[in-house]
Write a protein that holds these residues in place. Structure first.
Motif, PDB file in Angstrom:
ATOM      1  N   TRP A  99       0.840  -1.194   0.000  1.00 14.18           N
ATOM      2  CA  TRP A  99       0.000   0.000   0.000  1.00 14.18           C
ATOM      3  C   TRP A  99       0.876   1.245   0.000  1.00 14.18           C
ATOM      4  CZ3 TRP A  99      -4.308  -2.304  -0.942  1.00 14.18           C
ATOM      5  CH2 TRP A  99      -4.613  -3.509  -0.338  1.00 14.18           C
ATOM      6  N   GLN A 100       0.561   2.204  -0.860  1.00 11.89           N
ATOM      7  CA  GLN A 100       1.250   3.497  -0.870  1.00 11.89           C
ATOM      8  C   GLN A 100       0.347   4.507  -0.175  1.00 11.89           C
ATOM      9  OE1 GLN A 100       1.886   3.787  -5.175  1.00 11.89           O
ATOM     10  NE2 GLN A 100       4.063   3.948  -4.733  1.00 11.89           N
ATOM     11  N   ASN A 101       0.840   5.067   0.925  1.00 15.71           N
ATOM     12  CA  ASN A 101       0.074   6.045   1.686  1.00 15.71           C
ATOM     13  C   ASN A 101       1.005   7.109   2.239  1.00 15.71           C
ATOM     14  OD1 ASN A 101      -2.688   4.717   1.887  1.00 15.71           O
ATOM     15  ND2 ASN A 101      -1.337   3.085   2.575  1.00 15.71           N
ATOM     16  N   ALA A 102       0.432   8.271   2.520  1.00 19.24           N
ATOM     17  CA  ALA A 102       1.176   9.344   3.168  1.00 19.24           C
ATOM     18  C   ALA A 102       0.209  10.079   4.089  1.00 19.24           C
ATOM     19  CB  ALA A 102       1.755  10.305   2.137  1.00 19.24           C
ATOM     20  N   CYS A 103       0.755  10.605   5.184  1.00 21.93           N
ATOM     21  CA  CYS A 103      -0.069  11.312   6.163  1.00 21.93           C
ATOM     22  C   CYS A 103       0.707  12.501   6.710  1.00 21.93           C
ATOM     23  CB  CYS A 103      -0.445  10.368   7.298  1.00 21.93           C
ATOM     24  SG  CYS A 103      -1.500  11.122   8.558  1.00 21.93           S
ATOM     25  N   TRP A 104       0.008  13.593   6.919  1.00 22.63           N
ATOM     26  CA  TRP A 104       0.575  14.801   7.531  1.00 22.63           C
ATOM     27  C   TRP A 104      -0.247  15.149   8.755  1.00 22.63           C
ATOM     28  CZ3 TRP A 104       0.034  13.835   2.462  1.00 22.63           C
ATOM     29  CH2 TRP A 104       1.157  13.977   1.633  1.00 22.63           C
ATOM     30  N   ALA A 105       0.433  15.607   9.799  1.00 21.43           N
ATOM     31  CA  ALA A 105      -0.251  16.125  10.993  1.00 21.43           C
ATOM     32  C   ALA A 105       0.145  17.584  11.122  1.00 21.43           C
ATOM     33  CB  ALA A 105       0.174  15.353  12.237  1.00 21.43           C
ATOM     34  N   LEU A 106      -0.828  18.460  11.213  1.00 16.64           N
ATOM     35  CA  LEU A 106      -0.521  19.870  11.356  1.00 16.64           C
ATOM     36  C   LEU A 106      -1.500  20.548  12.285  1.00 16.64           C
ATOM     37  CD1 LEU A 106      -1.667  21.883   8.277  1.00 16.64           C
ATOM     38  CD2 LEU A 106      -1.869  19.441   8.292  1.00 16.64           C
ATOM     39  N   GLN A 107      -1.043  21.629  12.850  1.00 18.90           N
ATOM     40  CA  GLN A 107      -1.862  22.441  13.732  1.00 18.90           C
ATOM     41  C   GLN A 107      -2.110  23.755  13.011  1.00 18.90           C
ATOM     42  OE1 GLN A 107      -0.047  23.381  17.523  1.00 18.90           O
ATOM     43  NE2 GLN A 107      -1.988  23.020  18.530  1.00 18.90           N
ATOM     44  N   LEU A 108      -3.377  24.090  12.865  1.00 21.34           N
ATOM     45  CA  LEU A 108      -3.767  25.304  12.156  1.00 21.34           C
ATOM     46  C   LEU A 108      -4.622  26.184  13.052  1.00 21.34           C
ATOM     47  CD1 LEU A 108      -4.972  23.737   8.778  1.00 21.34           C
ATOM     48  CD2 LEU A 108      -2.838  24.986   9.161  1.00 21.34           C
ATOM     49  N   PRO A 109      -4.462  27.498  12.940  1.00 22.49           N
ATOM     50  CA  PRO A 109      -5.420  28.375  13.615  1.00 22.49           C
ATOM     51  C   PRO A 109      -6.810  28.129  13.026  1.00 22.49           C
ATOM     52  CG  PRO A 109      -3.517  29.623  12.845  1.00 22.49           C
ATOM     53  CD  PRO A 109      -3.427  28.252  12.245  1.00 22.49           C
ATOM     54  N   VAL A 110      -7.817  28.214  13.852  1.00 25.17           N
ATOM     55  CA  VAL A 110      -9.175  28.016  13.342  1.00 25.17           C
ATOM     56  C   VAL A 110      -9.569  29.289  12.606  1.00 25.17           C
ATOM     57  CG1 VAL A 110     -11.574  27.550  13.937  1.00 25.17           C
ATOM     58  CG2 VAL A 110      -9.736  26.401  15.182  1.00 25.17           C
ATOM     59  N   ASP A 111      -9.257  29.283  11.328  1.00 26.64           N
ATOM     60  CA  ASP A 111      -9.532  30.392  10.419  1.00 26.64           C
ATOM     61  C   ASP A 111     -10.271  29.778   9.233  1.00 26.64           C
ATOM     62  OD1 ASP A 111      -9.529  32.406   8.520  1.00 26.64           O
ATOM     63  OD2 ASP A 111      -7.357  32.503   8.325  1.00 26.64           O
ATOM     64  N   VAL A 112     -11.566  29.973   9.193  1.00 24.53           N
ATOM     65  CA  VAL A 112     -12.407  29.304   8.204  1.00 24.53           C
ATOM     66  C   VAL A 112     -11.915  29.531   6.783  1.00 24.53           C
ATOM     67  CG1 VAL A 112     -14.743  29.171   7.255  1.00 24.53           C
ATOM     68  CG2 VAL A 112     -14.408  29.325   9.726  1.00 24.53           C
ATOM     69  N   ALA A 113     -11.530  30.743   6.443  1.00 22.52           N
ATOM     70  CA  ALA A 113     -11.089  31.034   5.071  1.00 22.52           C
ATOM     71  C   ALA A 113      -9.822  30.251   4.724  1.00 22.52           C
ATOM     72  CB  ALA A 113     -10.857  32.538   4.895  1.00 22.52           C
ATOM     73  N   SER A 114      -8.852  30.215   5.617  1.00 20.45           N
ATOM     74  CA  SER A 114      -7.601  29.497   5.358  1.00 20.45           C
ATOM     75  C   SER A 114      -7.825  27.993   5.254  1.00 20.45           C
ATOM     76  CB  SER A 114      -6.580  29.782   6.462  1.00 20.45           C
ATOM     77  OG  SER A 114      -6.212  31.129   6.441  1.00 20.45           O
ATOM     78  N   GLU A 149     -10.664  26.486   4.451  1.00 23.48           N
ATOM     79  CA  GLU A 149     -11.398  26.206   3.216  1.00 23.48           C
ATOM     80  C   GLU A 149     -10.487  26.316   1.998  1.00 23.48           C
ATOM     81  OE1 GLU A 149     -14.379  24.804   2.833  1.00 23.48           O
ATOM     82  OE2 GLU A 149     -14.317  24.692   5.015  1.00 23.48           O
ATOM     83  N   HIS A 150      -9.546  27.241   2.019  1.00 29.11           N
ATOM     84  CA  HIS A 150      -8.592  27.373   0.921  1.00 29.11           C
ATOM     85  C   HIS A 150      -7.761  26.099   0.778  1.00 29.11           C
ATOM     86  CE1 HIS A 150      -4.826  28.632  -1.088  1.00 29.11           C
ATOM     87  NE2 HIS A 150      -5.673  29.306  -1.841  1.00 29.11           N
ATOM     88  N   LEU A 151      -7.259  25.581   1.898  1.00 26.04           N
ATOM     89  CA  LEU A 151      -6.473  24.342   1.855  1.00 26.04           C
ATOM     90  C   LEU A 151      -7.341  23.182   1.377  1.00 26.04           C
ATOM     91  CD1 LEU A 151      -4.006  22.577   2.304  1.00 26.04           C
ATOM     92  CD2 LEU A 151      -4.561  22.544   4.760  1.00 26.04           C
ATOM     93  N   LYS A 152      -8.547  23.080   1.879  1.00 25.65           N
ATOM     94  CA  LYS A 152      -9.436  22.000   1.442  1.00 25.65           C
ATOM     95  C   LYS A 152      -9.715  22.088  -0.060  1.00 25.65           C
ATOM     96  CE  LYS A 152     -12.107  20.831   5.560  1.00 25.65           C
ATOM     97  NZ  LYS A 152     -13.471  20.863   6.126  1.00 25.65           N
TER      98      LYS A 152
END
Length: 110
Positions: A56-71, A73-76
């Protein structure tokens, strides 16, 4: 400022992508995640990939983001574009809402 811990996962377990395409997909998702963490003053806690010889080829990232809806949604939106560009059904987005920290057992291992 409120923060959210997010896990983002991608995979190629269905072998839709050649090795070269998997590399490009992984690289572009990694860049999007890193840009989002930098732009929002968030923090990338880590990134992991499956073993090179794994079925299986998989990758995962863990990050902490400020709760900023615009930012967020931009990443999503960027991740959705990458999923479409690389013919993927989805990219997993998991928000840690109930993290439990487990302390050491009294007396240690015996």
């Amino acid at each position: 400022m409120s923060l959210a811990v997010v896990y983002i996962s991608i995979g190629n377990s269905d072998d839709k992508l050649s090795q070269a395409d998997w590399h490009r997909y992984y690289t572009e998702v990694a860049q999007a995640v890193q840009r989002a963490a930098s732009a929002t003053l968030g923090q990338l806690h880590g990134q992991w990939v499956s073993e090179p010889a794994s079925a299986w080829q998989n990758a995962c990232w863990a990050l902490q983001l400020p709760v900023d809806v615009a930012s967020i949604e931009h990443l999503k939106m960027r991740l959705a574009e990458l999923a479409a560009d690389f013919r993927q059904d989805s990219i997993a987005w998991a928000v840690a809402t109930d993290t439990e920290f487990i302390g050491p057992a009294l007396g240690g291992a015996e």
